[in-house]
Design an enzyme around this catalytic site. Structure first.
Site, PDB file in Angstrom:
ATOM      1  N   ARG A 124      36.447  34.382  -3.708  1.00 32.16           N
ATOM      2  CA  ARG A 124      36.581  34.896  -2.488  1.00 32.16           C
ATOM      3  C   ARG A 124      36.534  36.340  -1.993  1.00 32.16           C
ATOM      4  NH1 ARG A 124      40.440  30.800  -1.272  1.00 32.16           N
ATOM      5  NH2 ARG A 124      39.163  28.998  -0.759  1.00 32.16           N
ATOM      6  N   LYS A 135      24.154  45.422   0.980  1.00 35.54           N
ATOM      7  CA  LYS A 135      23.475  44.015   0.943  1.00 35.54           C
ATOM      8  C   LYS A 135      23.415  43.448  -0.493  1.00 35.54           C
ATOM      9  CE  LYS A 135      20.182  44.458   4.899  1.00 35.54           C
ATOM     10  NZ  LYS A 135      18.970  44.442   5.416  1.00 35.54           N
ATOM     11  N   GLU A 155      10.351  53.408  -1.317  1.00 33.46           N
ATOM     12  CA  GLU A 155      11.744  53.270  -0.599  1.00 33.46           C
ATOM     13  C   GLU A 155      11.906  54.680   0.035  1.00 33.46           C
ATOM     14  OE1 GLU A 155      12.618  50.568   0.595  1.00 33.46           O
ATOM     15  OE2 GLU A 155      12.696  48.974  -0.797  1.00 33.46           O
ATOM     16  N   LYS A 171      20.279  56.625   4.458  1.00 37.05           N
ATOM     17  CA  LYS A 171      20.665  55.449   4.446  1.00 37.05           C
ATOM     18  C   LYS A 171      22.116  55.124   5.029  1.00 37.05           C
ATOM     19  CE  LYS A 171      20.704  50.914   2.643  1.00 37.05           C
ATOM     20  NZ  LYS A 171      20.305  49.833   1.723  1.00 37.05           N
ATOM     21  N   GLU A 221      23.407  44.745  10.619  1.00 33.66           N
ATOM     22  CA  GLU A 221      21.977  44.767  10.854  1.00 33.66           C
ATOM     23  C   GLU A 221      21.787  43.893  12.249  1.00 33.66           C
ATOM     24  OE1 GLU A 221      18.924  44.563   7.762  1.00 33.66           O
ATOM     25  OE2 GLU A 221      17.900  43.177   9.060  1.00 33.66           O
ATOM     26  N   ARG A 236      19.618  48.925  11.598  1.00 35.85           N
ATOM     27  CA  ARG A 236      19.303  48.850  10.338  1.00 35.85           C
ATOM     28  C   ARG A 236      18.239  48.173   9.855  1.00 35.85           C
ATOM     29  NH1 ARG A 236      23.874  47.196   5.624  1.00 35.85           N
ATOM     30  NH2 ARG A 236      22.504  47.483   3.894  1.00 35.85           N
ATOM     31  N   ASN A 296      13.664  47.992   7.080  1.00 38.88           N
ATOM     32  CA  ASN A 296      12.725  47.096   6.514  1.00 38.88           C
ATOM     33  C   ASN A 296      11.228  47.407   6.797  1.00 38.88           C
ATOM     34  OD1 ASN A 296      14.650  45.063   5.062  1.00 38.88           O
ATOM     35  ND2 ASN A 296      15.352  44.628   7.153  1.00 38.88           N
ATOM     36  N   HIS A 299       8.773  45.511   4.885  1.00 36.96           N
ATOM     37  CA  HIS A 299       9.386  44.664   4.042  1.00 36.96           C
ATOM     38  C   HIS A 299       8.703  43.354   4.343  1.00 36.96           C
ATOM     39  CE1 HIS A 299      11.594  47.850   2.538  1.00 36.96           C
ATOM     40  NE2 HIS A 299      12.378  46.977   1.670  1.00 36.96           N
ATOM     41  N   HIS A 330       7.822  41.128   1.140  1.00 38.15           N
ATOM     42  CA  HIS A 330       8.407  39.868   0.751  1.00 38.15           C
ATOM     43  C   HIS A 330       7.272  38.834   0.816  1.00 38.15           C
ATOM     44  CE1 HIS A 330      12.812  41.303   2.315  1.00 38.15           C
ATOM     45  NE2 HIS A 330      12.346  42.100   1.000  1.00 38.15           N
ATOM     46  N   HIS A 389       9.099  45.104  -6.494  1.00 34.10           N
ATOM     47  CA  HIS A 389       9.434  45.265  -4.884  1.00 34.10           C
ATOM     48  C   HIS A 389       8.898  46.393  -4.391  1.00 34.10           C
ATOM     49  CE1 HIS A 389      12.079  44.823  -1.462  1.00 34.10           C
ATOM     50  NE2 HIS A 389      12.467  46.006  -1.613  1.00 34.10           N
TER      51      HIS A 389
HETATM   52  P1  NAD Z   1      14.969  46.197 -11.133  1.00 38.25           P
HETATM   53  O1  NAD Z   1      16.560  45.984 -11.039  1.00 38.25           O
HETATM   54  O2  NAD Z   1      14.382  44.829 -11.742  1.00 38.25           O
HETATM   55  O3  NAD Z   1      14.837  47.336 -12.433  1.00 38.25           O
HETATM   56  C1  NAD Z   1      13.512  47.523 -12.642  1.00 38.25           C
HETATM   57  C2  NAD Z   1      13.209  47.579 -14.163  1.00 38.25           C
HETATM   58  O4  NAD Z   1      13.779  48.729 -14.546  1.00 38.25           O
HETATM   59  C3  NAD Z   1      14.020  46.529 -15.019  1.00 38.25           C
HETATM   60  O5  NAD Z   1      13.246  46.016 -15.906  1.00 38.25           O
HETATM   61  C4  NAD Z   1      15.262  47.187 -15.355  1.00 38.25           C
HETATM   62  O6  NAD Z   1      16.043  46.427 -16.441  1.00 38.25           O
HETATM   63  C5  NAD Z   1      14.807  48.569 -15.672  1.00 38.25           C
HETATM   64  N1  NAD Z   1      15.617  49.513 -15.809  1.00 38.25           N
HETATM   65  C6  NAD Z   1      16.570  49.823 -14.827  1.00 38.25           C
HETATM   66  N2  NAD Z   1      17.191  51.004 -15.098  1.00 38.25           N
HETATM   67  C7  NAD Z   1      16.540  51.519 -16.042  1.00 38.25           C
HETATM   68  C8  NAD Z   1      16.557  52.748 -16.739  1.00 38.25           C
HETATM   69  N3  NAD Z   1      17.528  53.670 -16.307  1.00 38.25           N
HETATM   70  N4  NAD Z   1      15.837  53.054 -17.849  1.00 38.25           N
HETATM   71  C9  NAD Z   1      14.939  51.914 -18.150  1.00 38.25           C
HETATM   72  N5  NAD Z   1      14.757  50.944 -17.763  1.00 38.25           N
HETATM   73  C10 NAD Z   1      15.551  50.595 -16.557  1.00 38.25           C
HETATM   74  O7  NAD Z   1      14.217  46.555  -9.985  1.00 38.25           O
HETATM   75  P2  NAD Z   1      14.770  47.656  -8.813  1.00 38.25           P
HETATM   76  O8  NAD Z   1      13.295  48.301  -8.301  1.00 38.25           O
HETATM   77  O9  NAD Z   1      15.753  48.773  -9.254  1.00 38.25           O
HETATM   78  O10 NAD Z   1      15.320  46.917  -7.786  1.00 38.25           O
HETATM   79  C11 NAD Z   1      14.489  45.751  -6.966  1.00 38.25           C
HETATM   80  C12 NAD Z   1      15.378  44.629  -6.472  1.00 38.25           C
HETATM   81  O11 NAD Z   1      16.243  45.347  -5.436  1.00 38.25           O
HETATM   82  C13 NAD Z   1      14.934  43.777  -5.612  1.00 38.25           C
HETATM   83  O12 NAD Z   1      15.132  42.545  -6.202  1.00 38.25           O
HETATM   84  C14 NAD Z   1      14.957  43.967  -4.382  1.00 38.25           C
HETATM   85  O13 NAD Z   1      15.060  43.050  -3.358  1.00 38.25           O
HETATM   86  C15 NAD Z   1      16.479  44.793  -4.153  1.00 38.25           C
HETATM   87  N6  NAD Z   1      16.572  45.490  -2.942  1.00 38.25           N
HETATM   88  C16 NAD Z   1      17.844  45.427  -2.365  1.00 38.25           C
HETATM   89  C17 NAD Z   1      18.150  46.488  -1.515  1.00 38.25           C
HETATM   90  C18 NAD Z   1      19.540  46.502  -0.888  1.00 38.25           C
HETATM   91  O14 NAD Z   1      19.916  47.013   0.226  1.00 38.25           O
HETATM   92  N7  NAD Z   1      20.310  45.505  -1.265  1.00 38.25           N
HETATM   93  C19 NAD Z   1      17.053  47.455  -1.092  1.00 38.25           C
HETATM   94  C20 NAD Z   1      16.068  47.576  -1.718  1.00 38.25           C
HETATM   95  C21 NAD Z   1      15.597  46.538  -2.636  1.00 38.25           C
HETATM   96  N1  GLY Z   2      17.156  47.732   2.043  1.00 37.76           N
HETATM   97  C1  GLY Z   2      17.504  47.446   3.773  1.00 37.76           C
HETATM   98  C2  GLY Z   2      18.861  47.429   4.105  1.00 37.76           C
HETATM   99  O1  GLY Z   2      20.014  47.908   3.263  1.00 37.76           O
HETATM  100  O2  GLY Z   2      19.217  47.222   5.208  1.00 37.76           O
END
Ligand code: NAD
Ligand code: GLY
Length: 364
Positions: free
Chosen positions: A124, A146, A188, A230, A240, A244, A248, A251, A255, A268
Site C-alpha cells: 500500500r 503521475k 516536452e 512543472k 489535475e 495541470r 497535456n 497529448h 496518445h 512519446h
Molecule cells: P524511455 O523511458 O523509454 O527511455 C527512452 C530510451 O532511452 C529507452 O530505450 C531507455 O532505456 C533509454 N535511455 C534512458 N536513459 C538513457 C541514457 N541516459 N543513456 C542511454 N539510453 C538511455 O522513454 P522516455 O521518453 O524517457 O519516457 C517516455 C514515457 O514517459 C512514456 O511512457 C510516457 O507516457 C511517460 N511520461 C510520463 C509523464 C508523467 O508525468 N508521469 C510525463 C511525460 C511522459
Molecule cells: N505530464 C503531465 C503531467 O504530469 O501532468
C-alpha cells in the site's frame, strides 16, 4: 560549465520534495543518503540504463553500508504493462522488502512511471526516488507524481498519483542518450513555452540548436526552467482538477498515435510533437491562434527534428482512440488548445468536424 546544482522545491506540504538539477548530482552522496532510512534499498532500472549508471548508484549506497537489490527490467514502452510490473513485485516480495524500503527508479519515463506505480502499490505504498536519465524524464515525468502502466486500449490508463521523496536530475546522464531520444524530450520542453511561458519559447527559438548539440549550460537552463514550470503547476493542482491538465497539450492526439500505431513505434515525444501541431491547427481553425504563430511553432519543432504531422490512421480512428482520454468528461471530449504562444486553455468548444479538419490537415 560551472559546477552549480540548483535545487527546486515541490511545495506539497507533507508530500513536499526537492529536485536537484545539475551536472554530477548522482555523484553527490550527500543528496541521496539522507533519504535512505533502511539498510536495504531497491534500484529499478532496465537493460539499457543499468549497465551505464546502476553501478555508480549502487556503489554510493553500498559504501554507506546499504545493501542493494537491483531489479533490471526489459527496455521499452512495449513493456510498460502488468507483466513487467509483476516482475517488480516478484522481486520485492522475494527479497522481503518492507513498507519503508526505498525504491529508486533509475531510467527514463517508462521506468519512472512503472517504478513509481509499483512503489504506490507495494504494501500500500513504499517510498521512492526518481533518478531520471532521459531529457523527457528530467523535464517532465520525474516530477509531479503521475505513475502508470499502459493498457492495450489506452496509454497510461492504469496508475496512481504518488509523489517521489526526491528527484535527482543529473544532466550528465544525457551524454549517453541517443539523438532521437534527446529530440523526443525537446517536445516536452517546448510544451512549457507554449502553455505558460512565452518568454521561454522565445529563448528556445534562439537556443534550440545549442540544446541539440548538448551544450551543458543550455541543457541545465532548459531542464531547470522546465522543472520550475512543472513544479508550479503541480503545486497549484496536484491531482489535475484544473491547470495541470494543460500539461497535456498535444497529448490527446499523441496518445491516439501511440496506441494506434502500437506502443514503442513512435516515441512519446514524437507523438506529442505531432499532436501539438494538430492542437495548434485546431486552435487556428477556432480563430484563436494566428497563422503566423502556428508557423513559428512548426518551425521550432522542425528545427528540433520532430514530426509536425501525425501518421495517417484516419480521422475516425483518431477520434475512436481519443474517446479513452482521461480528460473526457460526461462523454465529452475536452482538448488543450492554444489562445496564443504562452497561454493554453482547456476547451470543449471544437466541433467534431473541426477536430476532423485539424487531424486531416496535420496527418500524412
Ligand atoms: P524511455 O523511458 O523509454 O527511455 C527512452 C530510451 O532511452 C529507452 O530505450 C531507455 O532505456 C533509454 N535511455 C534512458 N536513459 C538513457 C541514457 N541516459 N543513456 C542511454 N539510453 C538511455 O522513454 P522516455 O521518453 O524517457 O519516457 C517516455 C514515457 O514517459 C512514456 O511512457 C510516457 O507516457 C511517460 N511520461 C510520463 C509523464 C508523467 O508525468 N508521469 C510525463 C511525460 C511522459
Ligand atoms: N505530464 C503531465 C503531467 O504530469 O501532468
Amino acid at each position: 560549465m560551472q559546477d552549480l546544482t540548483h535545487t527546486l522545491n515541490v511545495a506539497l506540504d507533507e508530500r513536499a520534495y526537492s529536485i536537484h538539477v545539475g551536472c554530477g548530482v548522482l555523484s553527490k552522496p550527500e543528496l541521496l543518503l539522507p533519504h535512505i532510512k533502511q539498510k536495504k534499498a531497491v534500484i529499478v532500472s532496465n537493460t539499457t540504463v543499468a549497465p551505464l549508471y546502476l553501478g555508480m548508484l549502487r556503489s554510493t549506497l553500498e559504501n554507506a553500508g546499504i545493501s542493494v537489490l537491483p531489479i533490471v527490467l526489459p527496455d521499452g514502452e512495449a513493456f510498460k504493462n502488468w507483466e513487467t510490473l509483476n516482475l517488480i513485485f516478484d522481486a520485492l516480495l522475494g527479497a522481503h522488502c518492507e513498507r519503508n524500503t526505498m525504491l529508486i527508479a533509475l531510467g527514463g519515463g517508462v521506468i519512472g512511471d512503472m517504478g513509481g506505480f509499483a512503489a504506490s502499490c507495494y504494501q500500500r505504498g513504499m517510498p521512492f526516488i526518481q533518478v531520471p536519465t532521459t531529457l523527457l524524464s528530467l523535464v517532465d515525468s520525474s516530477v509531479g507524481g503521475k505513475t502508470a502502466i499502459n493498457h492495450p486500449l489506452g496509454k497510461n490508463m492504469i496508475g496512481a498519483f504518488y509523489q517521489p521523496k526526491l528527484v535527482l536530475a543529473d544532466i550528465s546522464t544525457l551524454d549517453t542518450l541517443p539523438d532521437r531520444e534527446l529530440k523526443a524530450g525537446l517536445a516536452e520542453v517546448i510544451k512549457y513555452g507554449l502553455i505558460r511561458d512565452g518568454e521561454f519559447f522565445v529563448w528556445l527559438e534562439s537556443n534550440i540548436e545549442k540544446l541539440m548539440a548538448r551544450d551543458k549550460d543550455a541543457l541545465a537552463f532548459a531542464v531547470h526552467r522546465s522543472c520550475a514550470n512543472k513544479a508550479e503547476v503541480v503545486v497549484a493542482d496536484e491531482r489535475e482538477t484544473g491547470e495541470r491538465a494543460l500539461l497535456n497539450l498535444g497529448h490527446t492526439f499523441g496518445h491516439a498515435i501511440e496506441t494506434g500505431l502500437g506502443y514503442g513505434e513512435w516515441l512519446h515525444g514524437e507523438a506529442v510533437a505531432a499532436g501539438t501541431l494538430i492542437a495548434a491547427e485546431l486552435s487556428r481553425l477556432l480563430g484563436w491562434l494566428i497563422a503566423e504563430d502556428v508557423s513559428r511553432i512548426e518551425k521550432l519543432f522542425v528545427r528540433a527534428g520532430l514530426p509536425v504531422a501525425g501518421p495517417a490512421l484516419g480521422a475516425g480512428r483518431y477520434l475512436e482512440l481519443m474517446r479513452h482520454d482521461k480528460k473526457v468528461l460526461d462523454g465529452k471530449l475536452r482538448l488543450v488548445l492554444l489562445e496564443k504562444i504562452g497561454r493554453a486553455v482547456m476547451s470543449d468548444v471544437a466541433t467534431e468536424s473541426q477536430i476532423i479538419a485539424a487531424i486531416e490537415s496535420r496527418s500524412t
